[in-house]
Motif scaffolding. Structure first.
Motif, PDB file in Angstrom:
ATOM      1  N   LEU A  67     -38.931 -12.606   8.964  1.00  0.00           N
ATOM      2  CA  LEU A  67     -39.671 -11.423   8.300  1.00  0.00           C
ATOM      3  C   LEU A  67     -39.496 -10.332   9.460  1.00  0.00           C
ATOM      4  N   GLU A  68     -39.706 -10.669  10.772  1.00  0.00           N
ATOM      5  CA  GLU A  68     -39.719  -9.841  11.860  1.00  0.00           C
ATOM      6  C   GLU A  68     -38.354  -9.388  11.991  1.00  0.00           C
ATOM      7  N   THR A  69     -37.445 -10.125  11.890  1.00  0.00           N
ATOM      8  CA  THR A  69     -35.984  -9.903  11.937  1.00  0.00           C
ATOM      9  C   THR A  69     -35.539  -8.579  10.960  1.00  0.00           C
ATOM     10  N   ALA A  70     -36.019  -8.899   9.618  1.00  0.00           N
ATOM     11  CA  ALA A  70     -35.726  -8.015   8.554  1.00  0.00           C
ATOM     12  C   ALA A  70     -36.110  -6.671   9.054  1.00  0.00           C
ATOM     13  N   ILE A  71     -37.470  -6.631   9.324  1.00  0.00           N
ATOM     14  CA  ILE A  71     -37.857  -5.502   9.773  1.00  0.00           C
ATOM     15  C   ILE A  71     -37.559  -4.969  11.103  1.00  0.00           C
ATOM     16  N   SER A 212     -31.890  -9.807  16.958  1.00  0.00           N
ATOM     17  CA  SER A 212     -30.977  -9.018  16.378  1.00  0.00           C
ATOM     18  C   SER A 212     -29.822  -9.556  15.574  1.00  0.00           C
ATOM     19  N   LEU A 213     -29.834  -8.826  14.581  1.00  0.00           N
ATOM     20  CA  LEU A 213     -29.032  -9.048  13.160  1.00  0.00           C
ATOM     21  C   LEU A 213     -27.342  -9.127  13.642  1.00  0.00           C
ATOM     22  N   PRO A 214     -27.244  -7.768  14.525  1.00  0.00           N
ATOM     23  CA  PRO A 214     -25.617  -7.789  14.848  1.00  0.00           C
ATOM     24  C   PRO A 214     -25.249  -8.891  15.807  1.00  0.00           C
ATOM     25  N   ALA A 215     -26.234  -9.150  16.675  1.00  0.00           N
ATOM     26  CA  ALA A 215     -25.888 -10.307  17.568  1.00  0.00           C
ATOM     27  C   ALA A 215     -25.540 -11.562  16.994  1.00  0.00           C
ATOM     28  N   ALA A 216     -26.557 -11.739  15.836  1.00  0.00           N
ATOM     29  CA  ALA A 216     -26.143 -12.962  14.813  1.00  0.00           C
ATOM     30  C   ALA A 216     -24.781 -12.814  14.280  1.00  0.00           C
ATOM     31  N   LYS A 217     -24.423 -11.891  13.745  1.00  0.00           N
ATOM     32  CA  LYS A 217     -23.301 -11.387  13.097  1.00  0.00           C
ATOM     33  C   LYS A 217     -22.042 -11.803  13.938  1.00  0.00           C
ATOM     34  N   LYS A 218     -22.150 -11.267  15.120  1.00  0.00           N
ATOM     35  CA  LYS A 218     -21.002 -11.581  16.084  1.00  0.00           C
ATOM     36  C   LYS A 218     -20.674 -12.841  16.271  1.00  0.00           C
ATOM     37  N   SER A 219     -21.590 -13.657  16.317  1.00  0.00           N
ATOM     38  CA  SER A 219     -21.424 -15.204  16.783  1.00  0.00           C
ATOM     39  C   SER A 219     -21.167 -15.976  15.441  1.00  0.00           C
ATOM     40  N   PHE A 220     -21.608 -15.374  14.361  1.00  0.00           N
ATOM     41  CA  PHE A 220     -21.376 -16.024  12.912  1.00  0.00           C
ATOM     42  C   PHE A 220     -19.813 -16.386  12.611  1.00  0.00           C
ATOM     43  N   ALA A 221     -19.317 -14.889  12.962  1.00  0.00           N
ATOM     44  CA  ALA A 221     -17.762 -14.970  12.754  1.00  0.00           C
ATOM     45  C   ALA A 221     -17.056 -15.932  13.400  1.00  0.00           C
ATOM     46  N   LYS A 222     -17.692 -16.758  14.268  1.00  0.00           N
ATOM     47  CA  LYS A 222     -17.037 -17.823  14.845  1.00  0.00           C
ATOM     48  C   LYS A 222     -17.730 -19.241  14.357  1.00  0.00           C
ATOM     49  N   TRP A 223     -18.463 -19.209  13.324  1.00  0.00           N
ATOM     50  CA  TRP A 223     -19.417 -20.276  12.922  1.00  0.00           C
ATOM     51  C   TRP A 223     -20.257 -20.660  14.108  1.00  0.00           C
ATOM     52  N   ASN A 224     -20.743 -19.558  14.826  1.00  0.00           N
ATOM     53  CA  ASN A 224     -21.570 -19.955  16.003  1.00  0.00           C
ATOM     54  C   ASN A 224     -23.123 -19.252  15.915  1.00  0.00           C
ATOM     55  N   THR A 225     -23.959 -19.432  16.809  1.00  0.00           N
ATOM     56  CA  THR A 225     -25.116 -18.677  16.590  1.00  0.00           C
ATOM     57  C   THR A 225     -25.348 -18.016  17.987  1.00  0.00           C
ATOM     58  N   ALA A 226     -26.029 -16.875  18.039  1.00  0.00           N
ATOM     59  CA  ALA A 226     -26.496 -15.958  19.371  1.00  0.00           C
ATOM     60  C   ALA A 226     -27.044 -16.770  20.291  1.00  0.00           C
ATOM     61  N   TYR A 227     -27.991 -17.808  19.995  1.00  0.00           N
ATOM     62  CA  TYR A 227     -28.766 -18.678  20.858  1.00  0.00           C
ATOM     63  C   TYR A 227     -28.701 -19.755  20.479  1.00  0.00           C
ATOM     64  N   THR A 228     -29.058 -20.750  21.340  1.00  0.00           N
ATOM     65  CA  THR A 228     -29.159 -22.202  21.067  1.00  0.00           C
ATOM     66  C   THR A 228     -30.016 -22.493  19.692  1.00  0.00           C
ATOM     67  N   PRO A 229     -29.253 -23.060  18.401  1.00  0.00           N
ATOM     68  CA  PRO A 229     -29.716 -23.255  17.429  1.00  0.00           C
ATOM     69  C   PRO A 229     -30.658 -24.595  17.562  1.00  0.00           C
ATOM     70  N   ASN A 230     -31.460 -24.844  16.300  1.00  0.00           N
ATOM     71  CA  ASN A 230     -32.033 -26.215  16.268  1.00  0.00           C
ATOM     72  C   ASN A 230     -31.020 -26.911  15.484  1.00  0.00           C
ATOM     73  N   VAL A 231     -30.189 -27.698  16.338  1.00  0.00           N
ATOM     74  CA  VAL A 231     -28.901 -28.452  15.828  1.00  0.00           C
ATOM     75  C   VAL A 231     -29.504 -29.643  14.763  1.00  0.00           C
ATOM     76  N   THR A 232     -30.684 -30.269  15.140  1.00  0.00           N
ATOM     77  CA  THR A 232     -31.231 -31.323  14.280  1.00  0.00           C
ATOM     78  C   THR A 232     -31.494 -30.868  12.908  1.00  0.00           C
ATOM     79  N   LEU A 233     -32.079 -29.589  13.033  1.00  0.00           N
ATOM     80  CA  LEU A 233     -32.741 -28.911  11.548  1.00  0.00           C
ATOM     81  C   LEU A 233     -31.344 -28.421  10.902  1.00  0.00           C
ATOM     82  N   PHE A 234     -30.340 -28.100  11.597  1.00  0.00           N
ATOM     83  CA  PHE A 234     -29.059 -27.770  10.708  1.00  0.00           C
ATOM     84  C   PHE A 234     -28.663 -28.977   9.998  1.00  0.00           C
TER      85      PHE A 234
END
Ligand code: PMP
Length: 370
Positions: A67-71, A212-234
């Motif tokens: 929610l904070e990301t959205a706002i 940051s959504l722009p940071a998320a988008k940039k990594s997403f283009a390479k099927w990545n995430t901007a920061y270390t994701p919780n790979v187990t939850l993925f």
């Protein structure tokens, strides 16, 4: 028997064995081909749940982080925000950027939007967990779409249990979280972003880093995430989405509606008062007033201590007055019978007049009618 517990709160919710099993796999590196493949697979599946053609970002934080990301990405100081509050979570959504037991009144929204104020965003809660109210997102979306404002929707306790048509209903940013109808432990938020929203996000001068959504988008283009994701939850999310798609999303939604119908019918058969009216009752959580002569929290204590059943309590002004039964995610017909049967015994123990079996019978009849 201490381990025999029945978790019936609106998140975290019980986890299906296939999801638990998927999460016992060895941790993988997030900058790997394997992670990229997993991420891509999840994306194809979650877009079906969101009913969107837009990107859905999977962020490692709880629902509030989503929610904070959205706002944080759309609103800057001085911008006007129209917050549609129907309970505690709508209140929280508004607090990040101010009618309990009622759904959003579309006439009021239309009136506000026509009032000449240039709103930057409109905040709405799909499913108000604190009261068991489902809001009319399609109706709100149709009104907001006619304006320059973005519609940001908190779908934390709805998505996966109550249908949402992100694109068709003009939702610009939809946020949900892992620990509710998506049948996972807490820790992931999912956020979809429309083209209209990107136009605002790219011009937003406010500082953002982790959110940051722009940071998320940039990594997403390479099927990545901007920061270390919780790979187990993925890994768990991929398995949970498989279960939902195998059941069929229409069947998942129908199951939630049936469970809510049975829970409500059982409460009425016990002479208990429901918080939300039928027309806007939540399919994922049912809020019930405690009867006279006992407090909701006293009943909850008996349920937990005697039977291992956990219901949620009331929040804010409803604290001590209501209890809430979740039927969200990995929940079936027998869960409702357990909840109602235990509640009948708790009512008897608390000294409330109760006809044992009346609620259980009504729930059984609802299931058999189907
Ligand atoms: N919004 C709604 C509608 C919720 O039900 C919740 C959690 N109960 C939240 C937001 C907050 O999510 P989290 O606790 O994952 O941050």
């Amino acid at each position: 028997m201490r381990e025999k517990q029945y978790l019936m709160i609106p998140g975290p919710t019980p986890i299906p064995p296939a999801v638990t099993a998927a999460m016992t796999r060895p941790v993988i590196g997030h900058r790997s081909e394997e992670f990229a493949r997993l991420h891509q697979e999840i994306e194809e599946k979650i877009k079906k749940v969101f009913q969107t053609g837009n990107d859905v970002f999977i962020l490692t934080n709880s629902g509030t982080g989503g929610l904070e990301t959205a706002i944080a990405n759309t609103v800057s100081p001085g911008d006007r925000v129209l917050a549609l509050i129907t309970g505690n979570f709508g209140e929280r959504f508004a607090a990040i950027a101010k009618a309990y037991g009622k759904a959003v009144d579309l006439a009021v929204v239309a009136d506000r939007l026509a009032g000449g104020a240039d709103y930057k965003v409109v905040l709405a809660t799909q499913n108000e967990t604190s009261t068991g109210v489902l809001n009319d997102i399609a109706g709100i979306g149709a009104l907001v779409a006619k304006t320059n404002a973005l519609l940001l929707v908190d779908g934390v306790s709805g998505v996966g249990g109550a249908e949402i048509k992100t694109d068709e209903w003009n939702v610009d940013i939809l946020v949900t979280a892992s620990q509710k109808a998506l049948m996972l432990p807490p820790g992931l938020a999912m956020v979809s972003v429309s083209e209209k929203a990107w136009g605002v996000i790219e011009k937003n001068p406010s500082p953002r880093f982790y959110f940051s959504l722009p940071a998320a988008k940039k990594s997403f283009a390479k099927w990545n995430t901007a920061y270390t994701p919780n790979v187990t939850l993925f890994m768990g999310l991929n398995a949970a989405l498989d279960l939902m798609l195998a059941e069929g999303l229409e069947n998942v939604y129908a199951r939630h509606l049936l469970l809510a119908r049975a829970a409500r019918a059982a409460m009425k058969a016990l002479g208990l008062r429901l918080l939300a009216e039928e027309s806007y009752a939540s399919p994922t959580v049912t809020a019930v007033y405690a009867p006279g002569g006992t407090g909701a929290d006293e009943l909850r204590k008996i349920l937990k201590n005697e039977y291992g059943v956990t219901f949620a309590g009331g929040q804010g002004i409803l604290k001590g007055k209501i209890f809430r039964i979740a039927h969200m995610g990995f929940a079936g017909k027998l869960d409702i019978l357990i909840a109602v049967g235990a509640l009948e015994m708790a009512l008897a123990k608390a000294g409330c007049p109760v006809e044992l079996g009346a609620g259980v019978r009504k729930a059984q009849e609802t299931f058999l009618e189907k």
